[in-house]
Design a protein around this motif. Sequence first.
Motif, short mmCIF file in Angstrom:
data_model
loop_
_atom_site.label_atom_id
_atom_site.label_comp_id
_atom_site.label_asym_id
_atom_site.label_seq_id
_atom_site.Cartn_x
_atom_site.Cartn_y
_atom_site.Cartn_z
N GLU A 229 0.85 -1.18 0.00
CA GLU A 229 0.00 0.00 0.00
C GLU A 229 0.89 1.24 0.00
N ARG B 186 1.07 -0.99 5.48
CA ARG B 186 0.57 -1.76 6.60
C ARG B 186 1.62 -2.74 7.10
N VAL C 114 4.69 -6.54 10.59
CA VAL C 114 3.49 -5.73 10.69
C VAL C 114 3.85 -4.33 11.17
N GLY D 45 0.69 2.67 7.95
CA GLY D 45 -0.74 2.69 7.67
C GLY D 45 -1.61 2.17 8.78
N ASN D 46 -1.01 1.70 9.88
CA ASN D 46 -1.79 1.18 11.00
C ASN D 46 -2.03 2.22 12.08
N VAL E 135 -6.75 -3.38 12.07
CA VAL E 135 -5.40 -3.84 11.75
C VAL E 135 -5.43 -5.15 10.97
N PRO F 288 -7.21 -5.16 7.16
CA PRO F 288 -6.33 -4.49 6.19
C PRO F 288 -5.02 -5.23 5.95
N LEU F 289 -4.51 -5.91 6.99
CA LEU F 289 -3.29 -6.70 6.80
C LEU F 289 -3.52 -7.84 5.81
N ALA G 26 -3.39 -6.27 2.50
CA ALA G 26 -2.03 -5.86 2.17
C ALA G 26 -1.19 -7.04 1.71
N VAL H 49 -1.66 0.35 18.18
CA VAL H 49 -1.71 -0.73 17.19
C VAL H 49 -1.94 -2.06 17.91
#
Length: 299
Positions: free
Chosen positions: A33, A37, A80, A90-91, A96, A99-100, A103, A215
């Motif tokens: 991204e 992420r 991560v 991005g986190n 989390v 989106p991971l 990613a 996070v």
Amino acid sequence: MFRSQARPRLFVIIIALLAAIGVFGGHHAHAAEPVARMSVTVTGKGPDVILIPGLASSGAVWDATAKQLSGRYRVHVVQVAGFAGAPVGGNGEGAVVAPLVEAIDGYIRSAGLKSPAVIGHSMGGLTGLALARRHPADVDRLLIVDSLPFYPLLFSPAATVEAVRPQAVGMRDGLIAMPTESFDAQQTMTMPRLVKSPEGLKAALAWSKTTDRSVFARAMYDVLTTDLRPDLAAVTVPTVVLYPFDPMMGAPVERVEQLYAGAYAALPGVRLERIDGAYHFIMLDQPAAFAAAVERFLN
């Protein structure tokens, strides 16, 4: 609601947090991204293997595995964003885990990987399972290392996302608000219940203490409120689940076996393998047994 049937060592950190609240060499591939992420470290040549660490862990948890495989495989170690001192990237806000998953899918596509094998520990195992369900073409086979498709099963077989959510919100918010000194003391008490190896314990404790607190908290909330059990029957990827047992867990081996067998009963063709003499970080506590299990999985 959170009355434990067995209280095995898997993610005992969750229990401790509830009570308290009531690096790796190689070349870095481009992120999936614009605001990352995650980052990825790549070593070796051959068929592709992706290694995903767990909650608040460094990609360095896979150092021995990467060394084991890099002579025969191209190994992609995920870090991560925000975990173990890595930049938050991005986190910085919001979810989390979901989106991971996307990613990693984006990384697989952009890097041109062809159905890599995926190995995930803890939260990384949950991430790998979600990846296999949502993007089955991404995954040739999946090794889940001490994870469950719905973590609150540790507390009650009748748990639901709706029932758990208020506690998960309270734990997330309480963890973010906790003073650093209290958090560090809590981690110092908790981590010995997750890692037996003295050297492994030292590393895992440092990773947890240097993880961005927000996070950490939001990822834990995601883990507690993600239920992949309804998706298991649709997962077509060959899957192996490794889980630990040690008498010091305080639960009979039969109860631990029932927990994992019941949780994954709907997953077609799943193979469960128990590793004795280990807590949650199997790769650190029983490296030889873990390495042998990885070889069986890949071969």
